[in-house]
Design a protein around this motif. Sequence first.
Motif, PDB file in Angstrom:
ATOM      1  N   THR A 153       1.035  -1.285  -0.024  1.00 49.36           N
ATOM      2  CA  THR A 153      -0.001  -0.119  -0.188  1.00 49.36           C
ATOM      3  C   THR A 153       0.841   1.241   0.046  1.00 49.36           C
ATOM      4  O   THR A 153       2.150   1.054  -0.035  1.00 49.36           O
ATOM      5  CB  THR A 153      -0.797  -0.152   1.321  1.00 49.36           C
ATOM      6  N   ASP A 154       0.122   2.480  -0.072  1.00 47.32           N
ATOM      7  CA  ASP A 154       1.028   3.684   0.081  1.00 47.32           C
ATOM      8  C   ASP A 154       0.845   4.303   1.502  1.00 47.32           C
ATOM      9  O   ASP A 154      -0.342   3.878   2.307  1.00 47.32           O
ATOM     10  CB  ASP A 154       0.456   4.707  -1.069  1.00 47.32           C
ATOM     11  N   PRO A 173      -0.479   6.268   4.330  1.00 46.01           N
ATOM     12  CA  PRO A 173      -1.506   7.284   4.237  1.00 46.01           C
ATOM     13  C   PRO A 173      -0.998   8.533   4.955  1.00 46.01           C
ATOM     14  O   PRO A 173      -0.432   8.579   5.801  1.00 46.01           O
ATOM     15  CB  PRO A 173      -2.565   6.596   5.395  1.00 46.01           C
ATOM     16  N   PRO A 219       4.096  11.279   2.390  1.00 38.68           N
ATOM     17  CA  PRO A 219       2.795  10.566   1.945  1.00 38.68           C
ATOM     18  C   PRO A 219       2.786   9.791   0.835  1.00 38.68           C
ATOM     19  O   PRO A 219       3.411  10.299  -0.222  1.00 38.68           O
ATOM     20  CB  PRO A 219       1.676  11.676   2.142  1.00 38.68           C
ATOM     21  N   THR A 275       1.950  -3.811   4.465  1.00 39.86           N
ATOM     22  CA  THR A 275       1.234  -3.787   5.496  1.00 39.86           C
ATOM     23  C   THR A 275       0.673  -5.343   5.915  1.00 39.86           C
ATOM     24  O   THR A 275       0.763  -6.108   4.825  1.00 39.86           O
ATOM     25  CB  THR A 275      -0.060  -3.041   5.338  1.00 39.86           C
ATOM     26  N   TYR A 305       2.388  -1.431   9.532  1.00 37.03           N
ATOM     27  CA  TYR A 305       2.898  -0.766   8.434  1.00 37.03           C
ATOM     28  C   TYR A 305       4.420  -0.810   8.571  1.00 37.03           C
ATOM     29  O   TYR A 305       5.075  -0.459   9.549  1.00 37.03           O
ATOM     30  CB  TYR A 305       2.483   0.637   8.549  1.00 37.03           C
TER      31      TYR A 305
END
Length: 154
Positions: A14-15, A17, A28, A34, A53
């Motif tokens: 994921t990126d 948040p 960000p 994750t 994370y």
Amino acid sequence: MRWTVQGEPTATRTDAPLALADLLRVAPGEPMFTYDEVHTAEHGRLRQTHRTYVPFSVMVGTPYEETAPPPAPALFGALEAAGYQLHWVEHLRTRMPMPDEATTLRLAEGVPLFQVLRVTLNQDERPPALEEFKIPGDDLEMTYRTSPQQVPHT
């Protein structure tokens, strides 16, 4: 209380948040691993979610530069084996849950969510990981052990 992990952790890419990037000291949108888990207690009556994370950038120079690191708690042993000296800082808050959180945690209408953000820090105060726990907040008691820290004199 003893929590039991329900199934294997779900790993995703994921990126970072916006809300957590500052705590992780990354930009960000930075790519990260994750791991998601659901834990239960009291014969499944209580539920909590746990997400870990791990930014890709903190794995550079470790055995996990080219492959995914293990999920917590094995992650911490792996980081210590790579030379990290770890400690943690926790951020605690209550809030009302989003609909998907209420469903996952089986929260009744009006029950608040208790959120714990546990930042893992290394000896240079750089965070290689962040854990997020979401727990029903309607009948919650937490106990912590603390010790005095030596404050440098200027």
